[in-house]
Design an enzyme around this catalytic site. Structure first.
Site, short mmCIF file in Angstrom:
data_model
loop_
_atom_site.label_atom_id
_atom_site.label_comp_id
_atom_site.label_asym_id
_atom_site.label_seq_id
_atom_site.Cartn_x
_atom_site.Cartn_y
_atom_site.Cartn_z
N HIS A 10 -1.36 8.39 -0.92
CA HIS A 10 -0.42 9.29 -0.23
C HIS A 10 0.79 9.62 -1.08
CE1 HIS A 10 1.72 5.61 1.82
NE2 HIS A 10 2.41 6.00 0.78
N ASP A 50 11.00 11.80 3.43
CA ASP A 50 10.49 11.36 4.74
C ASP A 50 11.42 10.37 5.41
OD1 ASP A 50 10.03 9.30 2.96
OD2 ASP A 50 7.86 9.51 2.99
N GLU A 89 -0.71 11.15 4.44
CA GLU A 89 -1.80 10.19 4.34
C GLU A 89 -3.11 10.91 4.01
OE1 GLU A 89 -0.91 7.31 4.15
OE2 GLU A 89 0.20 6.50 5.86
N ASP A 93 -3.25 4.18 -0.99
CA ASP A 93 -4.29 5.09 -0.48
C ASP A 93 -4.14 6.51 -1.03
OD1 ASP A 93 -2.02 5.95 0.84
OD2 ASP A 93 -2.74 5.54 2.87
P1 PGA Z 1 6.33 1.78 -3.01
O1 PGA Z 1 5.83 2.89 -1.99
O2 PGA Z 1 7.18 2.50 -4.03
O3 PGA Z 1 7.16 0.84 -2.17
O4 PGA Z 1 5.15 1.15 -3.61
C1 PGA Z 1 5.28 4.07 -2.48
C2 PGA Z 1 4.67 4.87 -1.35
O5 PGA Z 1 4.08 4.28 -0.42
O6 PGA Z 1 4.74 6.10 -1.39
#
Ligand code: PGA
Length: 263
Positions: free
Chosen positions: A138, A67, A143, A136
């Site tokens: 995702h 992404d 999301e 959450d």
């Molecule tokens: P993080 O993000 O590795 O910075 O915790 C993971 C995500 O939001 O997919």
């Protein structure tokens, strides 16, 4: 789903790097799906070390990132283009033309998303997709409520994701890009293998929901229960809400024993 629980973040990163290394030794033209965020940094550091000290060769590797934010330029300090350059690409010998990251503009986005999907197919599909997980649930920027069959497209980020990413944008939620181009859940599910990494207590509920909860678009990572080759690699803190910790540890110990008998 295979769940590997390691005592610390450093150890989970090492286990993930060894899986990538072993796959690369078997297939020099490996196609890697890559993630950003704080979680995969230890994996990337371990791969850079393996490249520098053991000569692990990435010259035939192709990469596709999950992404990118839209609305900030690729050279923005917190774009995912910059993240990948800083944490991986500037230290490895992956040819520049083999590295794919979603674009950061909405201009022609539908054509771009179709092209991105086609580029993955043309490369032979993703062999290993590295994934983090949001609080959450995702994966990528898919999301909660994302279609479990979705493909690469623009998504609007949830408040929880905006807050989680605010520290990178001067701690103000308003400064965080509101949308991103992300591979879809269906795109991720097409990868031959997924490595889902998570560390820390803040991810414990998301991991429990993803691994032991119902499969639901409310927790996009839960669809990985349907994936034939997903390995969840987490530390003790991220495992703290799982019900079957002892069983996962037993499975892993038995697997190690089988492997050692094989050699
Ligand atoms: P993080 O993000 O590795 O910075 O915790 C993971 C995500 O939001 O997919």
């Amino acid at each position: 789903m295979e769940v590997i629980i390691q005592p610390t973040y450093e150890e989970l990163a090492e286990v993930a790097a060894e899986i990538v290394r072993d796959a690369l030794l078997k297939k020099p033209n490996l196609v890697l799906g890559l993630a950003t965020g704080s979680t995969p940094i230890g994996l990337y550091e371990a791969l850079v070390r393996m490249h520098r000290t053991d000569g692990l060769d990435f010259s035939n590797v192709t990469t596709f990132n999950l992404d990118e934010y839209v609305g900030i330029p690729p050279n923005h300090p917190y774009s995912y283009h910059t993240f990948m350059e800083t944490h991986l690409f500037n230290a490895l010998n992956i040819p520049a033309e083999n590295r794919y990251i979603p674009q950061s503009t909405t201009v022609g986005h539908e054509e771009f998303c179709e092209w991105y999907e086609a580029a993955i197919v043309d490369a032979g599909g993703i062999d290993i997709q590295v994934l983090g997980i949001g609080k959450d649930g995702h994966i990528g920027f898919n999301e909660p409520s994302s279609s479990l069959g979705s493909r690469t497209r623009i998504k609007t980020l949830t408040q929880s994701t905006l807050e989680a990413n605010a520290p990178h944008f001067g701690s103000t939620v308003d400064a965080v890009p509101k949308m991103a181009i992300t591979m879809g859940v269906g795109t991720i599910m097409d990868a031959k293998q997924c490595l889902l990494l998570a560390s820390g207590e803040s991810k414990a509920v998301a991991i429990a929901n993803a691994v032991e909860g119902a499969i639901t678009a409310e927790v996009p990572a839960s669809v990985l229960q349907m994936h034939p080759q997903t390995i969840v690699i987490i530390d003790e803190a991220a495992a703290s809400q799982l019900k079957r910790v002892d069983y996962y540890k037993q499975v892993y110990a038995n697997k190690q024993e089988l492997l050692s008998q094989d050699h």
